[in-house]
Design a protein around this motif. Structure first.
Motif, PDB file in Angstrom:
ATOM      1  N   THR A 254       1.079  -0.924   0.177  1.00  0.00           N
ATOM      2  CA  THR A 254       0.138  -0.182  -0.396  1.00  0.00           C
ATOM      3  C   THR A 254       0.690   1.221   0.147  1.00  0.00           C
ATOM      4  O   THR A 254       0.318   2.461  -0.648  1.00  0.00           O
ATOM      5  CB  THR A 254      -1.268  -0.421   1.272  1.00  0.00           C
TER       6      THR A 254
ATOM      7  N   SER B 211       1.574   4.053  -2.573  1.00  0.00           N
ATOM      8  CA  SER B 211       1.204   5.098  -2.933  1.00  0.00           C
ATOM      9  C   SER B 211       2.082   6.440  -3.724  1.00  0.00           C
ATOM     10  O   SER B 211       2.124   7.221  -3.482  1.00  0.00           O
ATOM     11  CB  SER B 211       0.805   5.948  -1.253  1.00  0.00           C
TER      12      SER B 211
ATOM     13  N   LYS C 152     -10.864   9.102  -7.590  1.00  0.00           N
ATOM     14  CA  LYS C 152     -11.108   7.144  -6.836  1.00  0.00           C
ATOM     15  C   LYS C 152     -10.497   6.286  -8.364  1.00  0.00           C
ATOM     16  O   LYS C 152     -10.166   5.189  -7.624  1.00  0.00           O
ATOM     17  CB  LYS C 152     -12.488   7.095  -7.030  1.00  0.00           C
TER      18      LYS C 152
ATOM     19  N   LYS D 169      -6.878   5.924  -7.924  1.00  0.00           N
ATOM     20  CA  LYS D 169      -7.001   4.592  -6.653  1.00  0.00           C
ATOM     21  C   LYS D 169      -6.661   3.062  -7.099  1.00  0.00           C
ATOM     22  O   LYS D 169      -6.626   1.776  -6.838  1.00  0.00           O
ATOM     23  CB  LYS D 169      -7.656   4.561  -5.362  1.00  0.00           C
ATOM     24  N   GLU D 170      -8.386   3.213  -7.937  1.00  0.00           N
ATOM     25  CA  GLU D 170      -8.934   1.746  -8.718  1.00  0.00           C
ATOM     26  C   GLU D 170      -7.814   1.023  -9.276  1.00  0.00           C
ATOM     27  O   GLU D 170      -7.303   0.419  -9.713  1.00  0.00           O
ATOM     28  CB  GLU D 170     -10.163   2.015  -9.401  1.00  0.00           C
TER      29      GLU D 170
ATOM     30  N   GLY E 134      -4.616   0.038  -7.977  1.00  0.00           N
ATOM     31  CA  GLY E 134      -5.244  -0.512  -6.785  1.00  0.00           C
ATOM     32  C   GLY E 134      -4.925  -0.479  -4.964  1.00  0.00           C
ATOM     33  O   GLY E 134      -5.273  -1.609  -4.727  1.00  0.00           O
ATOM     34  N   HIS E 135      -5.569   0.633  -5.021  1.00  0.00           N
ATOM     35  CA  HIS E 135      -4.917   1.073  -4.002  1.00  0.00           C
ATOM     36  C   HIS E 135      -6.226   1.115  -2.441  1.00  0.00           C
ATOM     37  O   HIS E 135      -7.152   1.797  -3.122  1.00  0.00           O
ATOM     38  CB  HIS E 135      -4.549   2.710  -4.202  1.00  0.00           C
ATOM     39  N   LYS E 136      -5.563   0.541  -1.458  1.00  0.00           N
ATOM     40  CA  LYS E 136      -6.885   0.591  -0.526  1.00  0.00           C
ATOM     41  C   LYS E 136      -6.325   0.993   0.750  1.00  0.00           C
ATOM     42  O   LYS E 136      -5.369   0.811   1.170  1.00  0.00           O
ATOM     43  CB  LYS E 136      -7.084  -1.257  -0.416  1.00  0.00           C
TER      44      LYS E 136
ATOM     45  N   SER F 195      -7.122   0.711   3.982  1.00  0.00           N
ATOM     46  CA  SER F 195      -7.363   0.035   4.746  1.00  0.00           C
ATOM     47  C   SER F 195      -6.578  -1.500   4.911  1.00  0.00           C
ATOM     48  O   SER F 195      -6.199  -1.503   5.835  1.00  0.00           O
ATOM     49  CB  SER F 195      -9.153  -0.974   4.674  1.00  0.00           C
ATOM     50  N   ALA F 196      -5.496  -1.249   3.444  1.00  0.00           N
ATOM     51  CA  ALA F 196      -4.541  -2.597   3.999  1.00  0.00           C
ATOM     52  C   ALA F 196      -3.531  -1.942   4.305  1.00  0.00           C
ATOM     53  O   ALA F 196      -3.082  -2.614   5.228  1.00  0.00           O
ATOM     54  CB  ALA F 196      -4.446  -2.976   2.441  1.00  0.00           C
TER      55      ALA F 196
END
Length: 410
Positions: free
Chosen positions: A61, A65, A96, A99-100, A103-105, A107-108
């Motif tokens: 992650t 970033s 959005k 990030k999609e 593949g950025h999350k 919460s990870a």
């Protein structure tokens, strides 16, 4: 964090330690003392293996970033002065999509921190409670540490490695060491090599972290620059701190062995994981260019601040040589300082006003999106409810009712 809060984490950690001891001593037939020593390393192995996926998710992650930072900064610059709802909505949509695409999350990156800290604190509490009973190595019959009972704790306290008991530590009172059958010199001689290795592993980990941060530092963020300086300072202080704790604090041999194994694991994991991650998610030239520009900008600002400071000192030195100019120099310095403060305050106020407008628009859009999501959820529940109520009841089959036979039909 109080022991009561850590109690839930002590049970799984003590359970793992107990299972390793049962496997080694009762199943494989290894003697009790050696089984406890190996169980310590088995505990480290089990916990760190459990945390590997979370460490990987966190590192991935952070790398993602970093990789998408140039595009994020471009979006931020493009919409920097646009505060209308349409522009804010468009920026949110593009962020959005970005990030999609990567593949950025978020919460990870949060999960590892939420798991690692209580696990490690629980692990440390288990080892401390076992290796340092509250009443000078006396263990009552009803004493328990998680799943470990009094007999298992006593067996752990009797365990030795190279004739040095696991609960012993360098600053332990001489009479207590004598009861354990050892001396401070023996404990020191055994602990020192493991302590040196643990310090080396820790220093390597911090050096790698400093180098990695240096390569990917967000120079636009004052907080990131400050944290980087703190890590550099800690890299210098931590080795001395570790030696001080080991030689003056109640740090049992068991904790030193855990410390050695845990830091070794961290070093090996770092040296394996990050090269793989860098190959999987490389940083393109746009990132390196942004990084160079940010670094040059930050250094130029630092040089300017130093120049202002040295210029003030130079003029104060002139005042020391020419005292009659002190009032004039003082007025000039105060006026320049007030002007700088006023300029910075105006710039800050302007940024805050823009950010406040943008945040209000963003919050309104997020509320609308949340309300729309709730309405869709309610409509879906209502549709399901109507579908159930409008469906005809099932016709009873012959087997559902009483069997009257042919004569009843007649």
């Amino acid at each position: 964090m109080s022991p009561t809060v850590l109690e839930p984490f002590i049970y799984p950690v003590s359970g793992v330690l107990k299972l390793w001891h049962i496997l080694l001593h009762s199943v494989l037939g290894i003697n009790d003392s050696t089984a406890w020593i190996i169980s310590l390393f088995g505990l480290v192995l089990t916990v760190r293996l459990f945390l590997v996926p979370f460490f990987w998710a966190q590192a991935k992650t952070a790398r993602i970033s970093t990789a998408m930072r140039p595009e994020q900064m471009a979006l931020k610059d493009e919409y920097a002065t646009r505060t209308d709802r349409e522009s804010v909505a468009e920026q949110m949509r593009r962020e959005k999509e970005l990030k999609e695409r990567y593949g950025h999350k978020v919460s990870a990156g949060c999960v590892p921190a939420l798991i690692q800290l209580p696990v490690f604190l629980g692990l440390y509490q288990v080892l401390i409670r076992i290796a340092r009973p509250t009443d000078e190595l006396a263990v009552a019959a009803d004493t328990r540490v998680g799943f470990l009972n009094a007999e298992e704790i006593k067996a752990f306290l009797r365990a030795t490695v190279n004739d040095v008991p696991l609960p012993a530590y360098i600053s332990m009172p001489e009479e207590t060491l004598a009861r354990l059958g050892t001396t401070a010199g023996d404990v020191r001689s055994f602990v020192l090599p493991y302590l040196l290795a643990a310090v080396v592993f820790t220093s390597v980990n911090m050096a790698v972290s400093i180098w990695r941060n240096q390569q990917t530092l967000d120079w636009e963020s004052g907080m990131a620059r400050g944290m980087h300086r703190v890590i550099i300072i800690l890299a210098v202080l931590v080795p001395f701190l570790l030696f001080w704790i080991a030689f003056t604090g109640p740090l049992p041999v068991a904790i030193v062995l855990y410390w050695f194994a845990n830091n070794l694991w961290t070093m090996v994991q770092t040296l394996i994981m990050y090269p793989i991650l860098h190959r999987q998610i490389p940083l393109d030239e746009s990132f390196h260019e942004l990084h160079r520009q940010g670094r040059e900008k930050a250094r130029a600002a630092a040089r300017e601040a130093r120049q202002v400071k040295w210029d003030a000192r130079r003029r104060k030195a002139v005042g020391a040589v020419q005292p009659w100019r002190i009032p004039e120099i003082s007025r000039e310095l105060k006026a320049e300082k007030a002007e700088r403060r006023e300029r910075l305050a105006a710039e800050k106020a302007e940024r805050k006003a823009l950010e406040k407008e943008r945040q209000q628009a963003r919050s309104a859009l997020q509320r609308e999106e949340t309300n729309a999501r709730v309405e869709r959820w309610r409509a879906k529940l209502e549709a399901r409810k109507n579908a159930r109520s409008s469906s005809p009841p099932e016709e009873p089959t012959a087997s559902d009712g009483p069997d009257h036979g042919p004569s009843a039909a007649e």
